[in-house]
Structure formats: structure tokens, C-alpha cells
Design a protein around this motif. Structure first.
Motif, PDB file in Angstrom:
ATOM      1  N   MET A  99     -18.604  -5.318 -15.086  1.00  0.00           N
ATOM      2  CA  MET A  99     -17.746  -4.135 -15.104  1.00  0.00           C
ATOM      3  C   MET A  99     -16.320  -4.534 -14.752  1.00  0.00           C
ATOM      4  O   MET A  99     -16.102  -5.535 -14.065  1.00  0.00           O
ATOM      5  CB  MET A  99     -18.252  -3.097 -14.090  1.00  0.00           C
ATOM      6  CG  MET A  99     -19.683  -2.623 -14.329  1.00  0.00           C
ATOM      7  SD  MET A  99     -19.915  -1.735 -15.876  1.00  0.00           S
ATOM      8  CE  MET A  99     -19.011  -0.244 -15.546  1.00  0.00           C
ATOM      9  N   PRO A 100     -15.329  -3.745 -15.189  1.00  0.00           N
ATOM     10  CA  PRO A 100     -13.958  -4.034 -14.760  1.00  0.00           C
ATOM     11  C   PRO A 100     -13.845  -3.852 -13.252  1.00  0.00           C
ATOM     12  O   PRO A 100     -14.686  -3.175 -12.648  1.00  0.00           O
ATOM     13  CB  PRO A 100     -13.113  -3.000 -15.513  1.00  0.00           C
ATOM     14  CG  PRO A 100     -14.049  -2.034 -16.132  1.00  0.00           C
ATOM     15  CD  PRO A 100     -15.427  -2.615 -16.082  1.00  0.00           C
ATOM     16  N   PRO A 101     -12.818  -4.434 -12.622  1.00  0.00           N
ATOM     17  CA  PRO A 101     -12.678  -4.271 -11.172  1.00  0.00           C
ATOM     18  C   PRO A 101     -12.726  -2.787 -10.789  1.00  0.00           C
ATOM     19  O   PRO A 101     -12.099  -1.942 -11.426  1.00  0.00           O
ATOM     20  CB  PRO A 101     -11.317  -4.884 -10.864  1.00  0.00           C
ATOM     21  CG  PRO A 101     -11.081  -5.854 -11.987  1.00  0.00           C
ATOM     22  CD  PRO A 101     -11.752  -5.245 -13.193  1.00  0.00           C
ATOM     23  N   ALA A 102     -13.504  -2.488  -9.736  1.00  0.00           N
ATOM     24  CA  ALA A 102     -13.690  -1.091  -9.319  1.00  0.00           C
ATOM     25  C   ALA A 102     -12.444  -0.532  -8.666  1.00  0.00           C
ATOM     26  O   ALA A 102     -12.155   0.659  -8.802  1.00  0.00           O
ATOM     27  CB  ALA A 102     -14.878  -0.999  -8.369  1.00  0.00           C
ATOM     28  N   GLY A 103     -11.719  -1.351  -7.930  1.00  0.00           N
ATOM     29  CA  GLY A 103     -10.543  -0.870  -7.209  1.00  0.00           C
ATOM     30  C   GLY A 103      -9.801  -2.033  -6.585  1.00  0.00           C
ATOM     31  O   GLY A 103      -9.992  -3.183  -6.959  1.00  0.00           O
ATOM     32  N   THR A 104      -8.988  -1.699  -5.585  1.00  0.00           N
ATOM     33  CA  THR A 104      -8.176  -2.714  -4.926  1.00  0.00           C
ATOM     34  C   THR A 104      -8.752  -3.044  -3.554  1.00  0.00           C
ATOM     35  O   THR A 104      -9.578  -2.304  -3.014  1.00  0.00           O
ATOM     36  CB  THR A 104      -6.726  -2.216  -4.774  1.00  0.00           C
ATOM     37  OG1 THR A 104      -6.737  -1.010  -4.009  1.00  0.00           O
ATOM     38  CG2 THR A 104      -6.099  -1.952  -6.132  1.00  0.00           C
ATOM     39  N   SER A 105      -8.292  -4.141  -2.991  1.00  0.00           N
ATOM     40  CA  SER A 105      -8.758  -4.581  -1.683  1.00  0.00           C
ATOM     41  C   SER A 105      -8.476  -3.506  -0.634  1.00  0.00           C
ATOM     42  O   SER A 105      -7.360  -2.995  -0.548  1.00  0.00           O
ATOM     43  CB  SER A 105      -8.067  -5.894  -1.309  1.00  0.00           C
ATOM     44  OG  SER A 105      -8.609  -6.405  -0.114  1.00  0.00           O
ATOM     45  N   GLY A 106      -9.497  -3.131   0.113  1.00  0.00           N
ATOM     46  CA  GLY A 106      -9.376  -2.130   1.157  1.00  0.00           C
ATOM     47  C   GLY A 106      -9.556  -0.690   0.690  1.00  0.00           C
ATOM     48  O   GLY A 106      -9.654   0.223   1.499  1.00  0.00           O
ATOM     49  N   GLN A 107      -9.627  -0.464  -0.617  1.00  0.00           N
ATOM     50  CA  GLN A 107      -9.760   0.892  -1.156  1.00  0.00           C
ATOM     51  C   GLN A 107     -11.193   1.409  -0.999  1.00  0.00           C
ATOM     52  O   GLN A 107     -12.139   0.706  -1.310  1.00  0.00           O
ATOM     53  CB  GLN A 107      -9.372   0.903  -2.639  1.00  0.00           C
ATOM     54  CG  GLN A 107      -9.447   2.262  -3.300  1.00  0.00           C
ATOM     55  CD  GLN A 107      -9.109   2.204  -4.787  1.00  0.00           C
ATOM     56  OE1 GLN A 107      -9.056   1.137  -5.380  1.00  0.00           O
ATOM     57  NE2 GLN A 107      -8.891   3.364  -5.380  1.00  0.00           N
ATOM     58  N   VAL A 108     -11.331   2.643  -0.517  1.00  0.00           N
ATOM     59  CA  VAL A 108     -12.633   3.310  -0.449  1.00  0.00           C
ATOM     60  C   VAL A 108     -12.797   4.075  -1.757  1.00  0.00           C
ATOM     61  O   VAL A 108     -11.905   4.828  -2.163  1.00  0.00           O
ATOM     62  CB  VAL A 108     -12.710   4.265   0.762  1.00  0.00           C
ATOM     63  CG1 VAL A 108     -14.031   5.009   0.764  1.00  0.00           C
ATOM     64  CG2 VAL A 108     -12.527   3.483   2.054  1.00  0.00           C
ATOM     65  N   LEU A 109     -13.927   3.867  -2.434  1.00  0.00           N
ATOM     66  CA  LEU A 109     -14.090   4.422  -3.766  1.00  0.00           C
ATOM     67  C   LEU A 109     -15.529   4.846  -3.990  1.00  0.00           C
ATOM     68  O   LEU A 109     -16.459   4.163  -3.547  1.00  0.00           O
ATOM     69  CB  LEU A 109     -13.695   3.348  -4.792  1.00  0.00           C
ATOM     70  CG  LEU A 109     -13.580   3.759  -6.246  1.00  0.00           C
ATOM     71  CD1 LEU A 109     -12.447   4.752  -6.435  1.00  0.00           C
ATOM     72  CD2 LEU A 109     -13.331   2.535  -7.108  1.00  0.00           C
ATOM     73  N   ASN A 110     -15.710   5.966  -4.696  1.00  0.00           N
ATOM     74  CA  ASN A 110     -17.037   6.431  -5.101  1.00  0.00           C
ATOM     75  C   ASN A 110     -17.230   6.115  -6.580  1.00  0.00           C
ATOM     76  O   ASN A 110     -16.344   6.392  -7.396  1.00  0.00           O
ATOM     77  CB  ASN A 110     -17.166   7.941  -4.894  1.00  0.00           C
ATOM     78  CG  ASN A 110     -17.153   8.313  -3.425  1.00  0.00           C
ATOM     79  OD1 ASN A 110     -17.922   7.782  -2.640  1.00  0.00           O
ATOM     80  ND2 ASN A 110     -16.251   9.194  -3.049  1.00  0.00           N
TER      81      ASN A 110
END
Length: 117
Positions: A99-110
Motif C-alpha cells: 500500500m502507499p504510505p499511510a501517513g507521516t511520522s508521528g501521525q495518528v491515523l485511522n
């Protein structure tokens, strides 16, 4: 006349181990209509430390942390909800596809799988 049991001189066959039983294939559960639900697989590979909460099919809820280099696999039939405490700290494979990167370092993501369009 009483019989005396013969001494056990023949080699004994060891009992099956739990490992062999655990590795035996099992039939997947079927739905009420007798059709087997499709199984999906998400593999999470930690590139940094990451806290994760997963909810597979609204029946299997887990919370865990992965350290850099750890890998964790989750299977589900209908829906998987993931909350990532460090979205940039993981790589995700869904049904064998990176999958493509889900987010950035330290980011909280659902995230939700299958991905919603």
C-alpha cells in the motif's frame, strides 16, 4: 493362570505433538448461507515504533505495539479497522499488495480495509 505382561522392548512411537496438530489445516468457517467468506490479509511491517489498535470484523479487537523490524499479520472476512499511533512508522501490505504510505511520522491515523473509495 495369570499372565505377566512382557517388558516393553519394542521402540515406542511418540504421541503426536501439539505443534503437528496446530499446523494441520482447518476448514474455514462458513456463513449462514454455507458460502465461505473471502479471507483478506493485512501485514504490518514496522519501520519505526508504532502503537496499533485493530478491530477485525467487529469481533477481534487488539491493541499492541510494534518495534522497528517487527511484522504482524491480521486476517479478516468483511472489515478491518486500524488505528495507527505512528502512521509513518509502518509499511502495509493488503492481500499481497504494498500500500502507499499511510501517513507521516508521528501521525495518528485511522484506516479501514477493504479501502473505501
Amino acid at each position: 493362570a495369570a499372565q505377566t505382561p512382557a517388558p516393553a522392548t519394542a521402540p515406542q512411537t511418540p504421541a503426536p505433538t501439539a505443534t503437528a496438530a496446530e499446523n494441520a489445516p482447518t476448514a474455514p468457517a462458513t456463513g449462514n448461507d454455507g458460502i465461505q467468506p473471502e479471507q483478506h490479509k493485512v501485514i504490518i511491517i514496522a519501520t519505526e515504533e508504532c502503537w496499533i489498535r485493530s478491530n477485525a470484523d467487529k469481533t477481534d479487537v487488539r491493541q499492541f505495539s510494534l518495534n522497528k523490524g517487527d511484522t504482524f499479520a491480521l486476517t479478516f472476512s468483511h472489515r478491518l479497522e486500524l488505528k495507527l499511533g505512528n502512521a509513518g512508522g509502518v509499511r502495509i501490505r493488503y492481500d499481497g499488495k504494498e500500500m502507499p504510505p499511510a501517513g507521516t511520522s508521528g501521525q495518528v491515523l485511522n484506516l479501514v480495509f477493504p479501502p473505501e473509495n
